[in-house]
Design an enzyme around this catalytic site. Structure first.
Site, PDB file in Angstrom:
ATOM      1  N   GLY A   1     -68.920  63.993 -31.968  1.00  0.00           N
ATOM      2  CA  GLY A   1     -68.783  63.420 -30.631  1.00  0.00           C
ATOM      3  C   GLY A   1     -68.092  64.378 -29.667  1.00  0.00           C
ATOM      4  CB  SER A   2     -65.961  63.656 -26.736  1.00  0.00           C
ATOM      5  OG  SER A   2     -66.915  62.861 -26.062  1.00  0.00           O
ATOM      6  CB  THR A   3     -63.790  66.286 -31.309  1.00  0.00           C
ATOM      7  OG1 THR A   3     -64.858  66.117 -32.244  1.00  0.00           O
ATOM      8  CG2 THR A   3     -62.953  65.020 -31.237  1.00  0.00           C
ATOM      9  CG  PHE A   4     -69.357  70.023 -31.120  1.00  0.00           C
ATOM     10  CD1 PHE A   4     -68.938  70.709 -32.255  1.00  0.00           C
ATOM     11  CD2 PHE A   4     -70.488  70.466 -30.466  1.00  0.00           C
ATOM     12  CE1 PHE A   4     -69.638  71.816 -32.722  1.00  0.00           C
ATOM     13  CE2 PHE A   4     -71.195  71.565 -30.916  1.00  0.00           C
ATOM     14  CZ  PHE A   4     -70.769  72.250 -32.054  1.00  0.00           C
TER      15      PHE A   4
ATOM     16  CB  SER B   1     -64.795  62.792 -22.419  1.00  0.00           C
ATOM     17  OG  SER B   1     -65.530  62.965 -23.592  1.00  0.00           O
TER      18      SER B   1
END
Length: 195
Positions: free
Chosen positions: A8-11, A64
């Site tokens: 998810g957004s951690t990428f 994000s």
């Protein structure tokens, strides 16, 4: 080590680093973000729909923004984009000294490149999978000046007389981003407020 998930957004910071390194964006670039974007016949939305606004790269990470990320990857040539995912190790097995390491999943190049939707969703960490340790390794490259270092738990097995019985083979770190790119991304990440 064995559980796969979509990051998810951690990428997102890793894709920002790849785009900066490729020269298709600069830190001051601004993007229109109306809260949604159409890719092929699909509408991609931000988690929080915002009114029309212009945002820079740091604000894309701060909020994000899926829409902003899709616009960033649309600037990357598709084969180059796929090669960045491979360079990061997506779909590959980590060479670590821990047992039961699992290979992440990434569609093959033809499948991935045949769909603009695949490229778009990968920009915000969906459509592929990896282990949490792989994500830590990738984020470590941002902290290590662009070097992708293989994590290890033990230095070796040494008996009480000091004789070495096992020493893991430690791969040489790979330089995947320049130090200046990683510093730029880290500075942007530091502006993100945790709520």
């Amino acid at each position: 080590m064995t559980d796969l998930y979509e990051p998810g957004s951690t990428f997102k910071p890793l894709i920002v680093a790849a785009a900066l390194e490729s020269g298709v964006i600069s830190p001051d670039d601004r993007f229109n973000d109306p809260g949604t974007i159409r890719v092929s016949d699909h509408v991609i939305k931000n988690a929080v729909i915002n009114s029309f606004r212009q945002i820079n790269i740091a604000e894309i990470l701060q909020t994000s923004s899926n829409v902003g990320m899709v616009q960033i990857v649309q600037r990357l040539e598709p084969k180059l984009y796929y090669s960045w995912l491979q360079k990061l190790g997506i779909g590959q097995k980590m060479d670590t000294d821990l047992p039961f390491s699992t290979r992440g999943s990434l569609k093959n190049q033809d499948q991935f490149l045949s769909s603009p939707l695949e490229m778009a969703t990968a920009s915000f960490g969906q459509g592929f999978s990896l282990t949490p340790l792989q994500l830590v390794q990738m984020h470590g490259a941002l902290a290590n000046g662009g070097q992708l270092v293989t994590p290890h738990v033990v230095q070796g097995l040494i008996d009480s007389q000091g004789k070495v019985h096992f020493s893991p083979e430690i791969p040489v770190p790979r330089q995947i981003f320049s130090p200046s790119t990683t510093q730029t991304v880290v500075n942007m990440m530091e502006t993100v407020e945790i709520s």
